[in-house]
Design a protein around this motif. Structure first.
Motif, PDB file in Angstrom:
ATOM      1  N   GLN A 392      76.406  10.623  32.320  1.00 28.07           N
ATOM      2  CA  GLN A 392      76.815  10.348  33.694  1.00 28.07           C
ATOM      3  C   GLN A 392      77.931  11.305  34.069  1.00 28.07           C
ATOM      4  OE1 GLN A 392      75.374   7.997  35.689  1.00 28.07           O
ATOM      5  NE2 GLN A 392      76.565   8.817  37.372  1.00 28.07           N
ATOM      6  N   ALA A 393      77.685  12.101  35.125  1.00 33.16           N
ATOM      7  CA  ALA A 393      78.694  13.072  35.534  1.00 33.16           C
ATOM      8  C   ALA A 393      79.942  12.353  36.046  1.00 33.16           C
ATOM      9  CB  ALA A 393      78.138  13.982  36.621  1.00 33.16           C
ATOM     10  N   VAL A 394      81.075  12.916  35.673  1.00 37.49           N
ATOM     11  CA  VAL A 394      82.372  12.332  36.009  1.00 37.49           C
ATOM     12  C   VAL A 394      83.164  13.364  36.796  1.00 37.49           C
ATOM     13  CG1 VAL A 394      84.476  11.290  35.063  1.00 37.49           C
ATOM     14  CG2 VAL A 394      82.291  10.921  33.930  1.00 37.49           C
ATOM     15  N   VAL A 395      83.994  12.866  37.661  1.00 36.69           N
ATOM     16  CA  VAL A 395      84.864  13.760  38.423  1.00 36.69           C
ATOM     17  C   VAL A 395      85.630  14.658  37.457  1.00 36.69           C
ATOM     18  CG1 VAL A 395      86.873  13.859  39.939  1.00 36.69           C
ATOM     19  CG2 VAL A 395      85.063  12.208  40.379  1.00 36.69           C
ATOM     20  N   GLY A 396      85.581  15.952  37.750  1.00 31.10           N
ATOM     21  CA  GLY A 396      86.240  16.914  36.882  1.00 31.10           C
ATOM     22  C   GLY A 396      85.280  17.629  35.961  1.00 31.10           C
ATOM     23  N   ASP A 397      84.093  17.075  35.732  1.00 30.36           N
ATOM     24  CA  ASP A 397      83.105  17.753  34.894  1.00 30.36           C
ATOM     25  C   ASP A 397      82.571  18.982  35.621  1.00 30.36           C
ATOM     26  OD1 ASP A 397      83.411  15.852  32.998  1.00 30.36           O
ATOM     27  OD2 ASP A 397      81.534  14.792  33.407  1.00 30.36           O
ATOM     28  N   VAL A 398      82.168  19.978  34.829  1.00 34.87           N
ATOM     29  CA  VAL A 398      81.506  21.165  35.360  1.00 34.87           C
ATOM     30  C   VAL A 398      80.005  20.987  35.112  1.00 34.87           C
ATOM     31  CG1 VAL A 398      81.234  23.667  35.211  1.00 34.87           C
ATOM     32  CG2 VAL A 398      83.504  22.627  34.988  1.00 34.87           C
ATOM     33  N   PHE A 436      73.940  27.825  38.677  1.00 30.65           N
ATOM     34  CA  PHE A 436      75.133  27.762  39.520  1.00 30.65           C
ATOM     35  C   PHE A 436      75.999  26.621  38.994  1.00 30.65           C
ATOM     36  CE2 PHE A 436      77.520  26.184  43.178  1.00 30.65           C
ATOM     37  CZ  PHE A 436      78.110  27.353  43.656  1.00 30.65           C
ATOM     38  N   ASN A 437      77.259  26.938  38.636  1.00 28.56           N
ATOM     39  CA  ASN A 437      78.168  25.942  38.073  1.00 28.56           C
ATOM     40  C   ASN A 437      79.031  25.346  39.181  1.00 28.56           C
ATOM     41  OD1 ASN A 437      77.231  26.391  35.472  1.00 28.56           O
ATOM     42  ND2 ASN A 437      78.689  28.057  35.110  1.00 28.56           N
ATOM     43  N   LEU A 438      79.182  24.018  39.109  1.00 30.40           N
ATOM     44  CA  LEU A 438      79.905  23.301  40.149  1.00 30.40           C
ATOM     45  C   LEU A 438      80.826  22.290  39.496  1.00 30.40           C
ATOM     46  CD1 LEU A 438      80.233  22.783  43.207  1.00 30.40           C
ATOM     47  CD2 LEU A 438      78.418  21.073  43.004  1.00 30.40           C
ATOM     48  N   SER A 439      82.120  22.346  39.881  1.00 29.39           N
ATOM     49  CA  SER A 439      83.095  21.374  39.384  1.00 29.39           C
ATOM     50  C   SER A 439      83.017  20.123  40.243  1.00 29.39           C
ATOM     51  CB  SER A 439      84.508  21.973  39.416  1.00 29.39           C
ATOM     52  OG  SER A 439      85.451  21.037  38.921  1.00 29.39           O
ATOM     53  N   MET A 440      82.800  18.977  39.587  1.00 29.50           N
ATOM     54  CA  MET A 440      82.519  17.737  40.284  1.00 29.50           C
ATOM     55  C   MET A 440      83.771  17.117  40.902  1.00 29.50           C
ATOM     56  SD  MET A 440      79.236  16.923  40.130  1.00 29.50           S
ATOM     57  CE  MET A 440      79.067  18.632  40.612  1.00 29.50           C
ATOM     58  N   THR A 441      83.590  16.670  42.130  1.00 24.81           N
ATOM     59  CA  THR A 441      84.568  15.822  42.797  1.00 24.81           C
ATOM     60  C   THR A 441      83.842  14.572  43.274  1.00 24.81           C
ATOM     61  OG1 THR A 441      84.200  16.815  44.965  1.00 24.81           O
ATOM     62  CG2 THR A 441      85.856  17.865  43.552  1.00 24.81           C
ATOM     63  N   LEU A 466      72.254  13.157  42.398  1.00 25.72           N
ATOM     64  CA  LEU A 466      73.323  13.156  41.396  1.00 25.72           C
ATOM     65  C   LEU A 466      74.411  12.192  41.850  1.00 25.72           C
ATOM     66  CD1 LEU A 466      74.709  14.309  38.866  1.00 25.72           C
ATOM     67  CD2 LEU A 466      75.687  16.086  40.323  1.00 25.72           C
ATOM     68  N   ASN A 467      74.717  11.258  40.979  1.00 21.45           N
ATOM     69  CA  ASN A 467      75.804  10.313  41.236  1.00 21.45           C
ATOM     70  C   ASN A 467      76.993  10.694  40.365  1.00 21.45           C
ATOM     71  OD1 ASN A 467      74.379   8.652  43.079  1.00 21.45           O
ATOM     72  ND2 ASN A 467      73.290   7.704  41.370  1.00 21.45           N
ATOM     73  N   VAL A 468      78.114  10.976  40.995  1.00 21.31           N
ATOM     74  CA  VAL A 468      79.334  11.352  40.283  1.00 21.31           C
ATOM     75  C   VAL A 468      80.173  10.095  40.078  1.00 21.31           C
ATOM     76  CG1 VAL A 468      81.386  12.801  40.306  1.00 21.31           C
ATOM     77  CG2 VAL A 468      79.250  13.635  41.316  1.00 21.31           C
ATOM     78  N   GLN A 499      91.648   0.897  44.204  1.00 14.26           N
ATOM     79  CA  GLN A 499      91.278   1.583  45.430  1.00 14.26           C
ATOM     80  C   GLN A 499      90.183   2.626  45.197  1.00 14.26           C
ATOM     81  OE1 GLN A 499      92.360   0.670  48.398  1.00 14.26           O
ATOM     82  NE2 GLN A 499      93.541  -0.940  47.385  1.00 14.26           N
ATOM     83  N   ARG A 500      90.106   3.157  44.007  1.00 11.95           N
ATOM     84  CA  ARG A 500      89.111   4.170  43.669  1.00 11.95           C
ATOM     85  C   ARG A 500      88.434   3.780  42.363  1.00 11.95           C
ATOM     86  NH1 ARG A 500      91.014   8.420  41.968  1.00 11.95           N
ATOM     87  NH2 ARG A 500      89.319   9.866  42.439  1.00 11.95           N
ATOM     88  N   GLY A 501      87.155   4.213  42.251  1.00 13.51           N
ATOM     89  CA  GLY A 501      86.434   3.946  41.022  1.00 13.51           C
ATOM     90  C   GLY A 501      84.984   3.592  41.310  1.00 13.51           C
ATOM     91  N   SER A 502      84.092   4.186  40.521  1.00 15.82           N
ATOM     92  CA  SER A 502      82.664   3.927  40.700  1.00 15.82           C
ATOM     93  C   SER A 502      82.294   2.585  40.093  1.00 15.82           C
ATOM     94  CB  SER A 502      81.849   5.038  40.030  1.00 15.82           C
ATOM     95  OG  SER A 502      82.144   6.282  40.611  1.00 15.82           O
ATOM     96  N   PRO A 503      81.473   1.810  40.789  1.00 13.58           N
ATOM     97  CA  PRO A 503      81.034   0.529  40.243  1.00 13.58           C
ATOM     98  C   PRO A 503      80.027   0.758  39.108  1.00 13.58           C
ATOM     99  CG  PRO A 503      79.911   0.957  42.303  1.00 13.58           C
ATOM    100  CD  PRO A 503      80.898   2.078  42.100  1.00 13.58           C
ATOM    101  N   PRO A 504      79.813  -0.282  38.272  1.00  5.75           N
ATOM    102  CA  PRO A 504      80.494  -1.595  38.268  1.00  5.75           C
ATOM    103  C   PRO A 504      81.876  -1.507  37.621  1.00  5.75           C
ATOM    104  CG  PRO A 504      78.877  -1.509  36.519  1.00  5.75           C
ATOM    105  CD  PRO A 504      78.734  -0.218  37.247  1.00  5.75           C
TER     106      PRO A 504
END
Length: 760
Positions: A392-398, A436-441, A466-468, A499-504
């Motif tokens: 599962q892609a996480v914020v900050g992953d490339v 193409f490389n993309l840094s996840m936000t 894609l769900n980040v 305030q932030r965070g992917s469920p669950p």
């Protein structure tokens, strides 16, 4: 003089015989047989008519002294003449007879002409019947001096004669003429076939000429001509032209040729000798292969045209087309042409390569040079794959976006899209795919696609979602109601929200580092935990949030507890005691009913039964049938409630929930659904009802508990464990109420009294 000679040289028939045209003789009167003593005038004529210059006369092949154009003769014999510009005429036989009866034939006579035959008697006075014969066969008869007509005579050797019947006063007799051979002259000589050129080159035109000539006195006769190759007529058949033009002659046309000439009346027909015509073949040379479209660059699916040509070569040429490295012939054509084409429809990638052609006209194949054919392949639909460092892609992953089309000629330009926005582009000069490389936000969740283009039309991939995953932020803990002092009996809401965070998101609630409970928020957001205040809740409260990417803790919130007044405690105590007395009354009633029914059925009490057992059964009945929330409302305020320690959250499985029997430290709703009770010492008995539960009978229970008595298989049975205490057990008294002592434990069996109580 010279001009006259030139005209003679150009006269018909000159080429075939090599001689000047024949002279010819005319007789006056125009009969070949005469009575002796008569005179006949001979005239020598040539094409100039009348003859010009001196004429040579011959009698029975002997030259006569006469040189004029006309002579008179009285002797029988063969006469012929010759002029200065002609050859010898055909001989004419003139006969002078002393017979009484002669047979005359008109002169001149040519092939196909009509001939007059006249049977004439010397000094004939009385007409008589005249009968004509040919080779002894009767032709006809006449009573006058008129002649009979023979139609279309030919060059033959037949004999003719006639007869006349004569008579006088004394007798009658028959007169017979001397046999006569009709002098038939040739109308035209057999034709001669000539070809120009005599040895033609294959593919070139040829002129055929059927040459003959007519005598001057028959120059108005119309002739027709026909040309043949072997036995096959050429052209349109019979024609008035003595020439036939062949536009192109080929090597297979080498054969024997001949012609025929005939009069329009078909009375005379003659054929030439056969002439052999050999056609010369030119070998092929300078074979060339041309490709259309020019340059040999095609797009897959177009039509390829291969044109094979030769600079020289005659006749039927066989063209063939080949691709280098393959044995199979692509195509073959045989035709009379210097070029031929082969069409390959809807070319594929496998059709690319080097091509050549060959040409052969029996002298051996000649090959062309190799010509390259290249194909540009349109793009197939690309496939987009997303490669992340974890499941599962996480914020900050490339994250690597890989776009690749399986087919398509290079170079290929790839473009990458997030929703409808362009992320970037990458080129593949040699084909294949591109990345193409993309840094996840957090904003990079959504649909991704790519596009491949090589100039022959862009192709788009399917969308890939894609769900980040966003790690939870520090949660905020709030208490509700806020700003008031809680008291025992209040329900306190603990609200925890990140305030932030992917469920669950799994939330944990703590009181002084003791876990109060956990709640899962499957769709994100915050959650609440309701806490019923049954003891002093003062202390530090906090919560934690976890969505599998690390636990985040909230700030600690302090809570001050207010102790209720003495009067309020007394009121609560009185209410609880009143409730307990009501319960005891119901218990005694149920016990009496149970005892009464047992004595009626078994004839008396069991040897092991005691009043305490009946009370135990009654208490079990009440606890089974009275709602637990009613008991809790009236007893918890006085009971010594001591929950066990809560388990700590498992970080290895942050999203799992506890499936075991809940403890007192878990959610209030779960505690009310499955309660466990501890009773205080009533003071007048050494029995303590420590656990009460309701079970259903199973085969295992029947096998392992022989003392159990089951009246009805479907009824509910209530069990209790009764423990005795020893007065001298100071240690037991010092413990919580001084109850638990394991040395004097006895087990009792209660009869099923639930149904009897319901009957009453």
């Amino acid at each position: 003089m010279l001009l006259w000679l030139l005209l003679l040289l150009l006269a018909p028939g000159r080429e075939q015989s090599g001689l000047a045209p024949k002279a010819f003789l005319l007789l006056t009167p125009p009969w070949s047989t005469h009575f002796k003593g008569q005179k006949v005038t001979l005239k020598c004529r040539d094409s100039r008519y009348p003859a010009w210059g001196d004429v040579s006369w011959y009698y029975n092949k002997n030259l006569m002294r006469e040189e004029s154009g006309e002579i008179q003769i009285k002797k029988s014999g063969y006469y012929k003449c010759k002029t200065q510009v002609s050859s010898f005429s055909d001989p004419v036989h003139v006969e002078f007879l002393s017979d009484w009866l002669i047979l005359q034939a008109s002169h001149p006579v040519f092939e196909g002409d009509k001939v007059l035959l006249r049977c004439l008697g010397k000094e004939e006075e009385i007409p008589s019947e005249k009968i004509y014969y040919k080779d002894g066969k009767k032709l006809g008869s006449t009573y006058s001096t008129e002649a009979i007509i023979l139609n279309s005579v030919s060059l033959e050797n037949s004999k003719y004669h006639c007869t006349v019947s004569r008579k006088d006063f004394w007798s009658s007799w028959k007169e017979t003429s001397k046999p006569l051979r009709i002098q038939v002259q040739e109308l035209f000589p057999p034709p001669v076939l000539t070809a120009s050129p005599s040895q033609p080159i294959e593919g070139s035109p040829v002129a055929l000429k059927c040459e003959t000539w007519l005598p001057p006195q028959k120059s108005d006769t119309q002739l027709q001509f026909c040309f043949f190759r072997e036995d096959q007529a050429l052209g349109s058949g019979w024609s008035s032209s003595s020439e036939l033009q062949i536009s192109a002659i080929w090597s297979e046309d080498s054969s024997s040729y001949w012609c025929q000439a005939k009069t329009v009346t078909h009375s005379v027909i003659k054929r030439s000798l056969k002439s052999q015509i050999l056609v010369q073949r030119v070998p092929v040379s300078d074979v060339n292969l041309e490709i259309q479209p020019s340059g040999g660059q095609l797009i897959e699916g177009e039509n390829l045209v291969l044109i094979c040509s030769v600079a020289k070569g005659t006749g039927t040429i066989t063209f063939s087309w080949h691709r280098e490295g393959t044995i199979r012939i692509l195509g073959r054509k045989t035709q009379r042409s210097l070029s031929a084409e082969l069409r390959i429809p809807t070319v594929k990638e496998s059709d690319a390569g080097r091509y050549y052609c060959a040409a052969d006209n029996i002298h051996g194949p000649i090959l062309s040079k190799l010509t390259m054919v290249t194909l540009r392949i349109p793009m197939s639909r690309p496939v987009l794959t997303i490669r992340a460092p974890r499941a599962q892609a996480v914020v900050g992953d490339v994250v690597e976006l890989r776009c690749e089309a399986w087919r398509g000629s290079p170079p290929i330009l790839y473009q990458f899209y997030h929703e409808d926005a362009t992320l970037g582009r990458s080129s593949a000069p040699s084909g294949g795919g591109a990345s193409f490389n993309l840094s996840m936000t957090a904003e990079h969740s959504g649909n991704y696609s790519c596009e491949a283009d090589n100039g022959l039309g862009a192709q788009h991939s399917d969308r890939v979602t894609l769900n980040v995953t966003v790690p939870v932020s520090h949660p905020v803990l709030t208490l509700n109601p806020a700003g008031t002092q809680p008291v025992v009996g209040d329900v306190l809401e603990l609200r925890c929200e990140a305030q932030r965070g992917s469920p669950p998101i799994l939330y944990w609630f703590y009181h002084d580092n003791v876990t109060l409970g956990k709640i899962l928020a499957p769709f994100g957001g915050g959650t609440s935990f309701n806490l019923s205040l049954t003891a002093q809740p003062s202390g530090n409260y906090s919560c934690a949030a976890d969505n599998g990417l690390g636990i985040q803790c909230s700030e600690v919130v302090m809570l001050n507890f207010t102790v209720p007044s003495r009067s309020k405690i007394i009121l609560i105590t009185v209410g609880v005691i009143s409730g307990l007395l009501s319960i005891l009354g119901l218990t005694a009633t149920a016990a009496l009913v149970c005892k009464f029914k047992t004595q009626r059925k078994s004839g008396g009490l069991s040897a092991t039964g005691t009043p305490g057992l009946l009370c135990n059964a009654a208490l079990a009945f009440i606890l089974c049938h009275i709602p637990s929330d009613t008991l809790l409302k009236n007893s918890r305020r006085l009971l010594d409630y001591s929950p066990n320690e809560c388990q700590e959250p498992s970080l290895s499985k942050p999203f799992s929930t506890d499936t075991q029997e809940p403890t007192h430290s878990e959610l209030p709703a779960l505690m009310e659904l499955q309660p466990v009770y501890s009773n205080v010492n009533p003071g007048d008995s050494d029995l303590v009802y420590s656990q009460v539960r309701s079970t259903q009978p199973t085969k295992e229970h029947l096998a392992n508990s022989p003392r159990m008595h089951w009246e009805h298989e479907g009824s509910t049975v209530i069990y209790s464990e009764v423990k005795k205490t020893h007065p001298d057990d100071s240690a037991g008294q010092a413990s919580s109420g001084g109850w638990a002592h394991e040395d004097a434990t006895e087990s009792y069996e209660n009869v099923p009294c639930a149904s009897m109580a319901l009957d009453h």
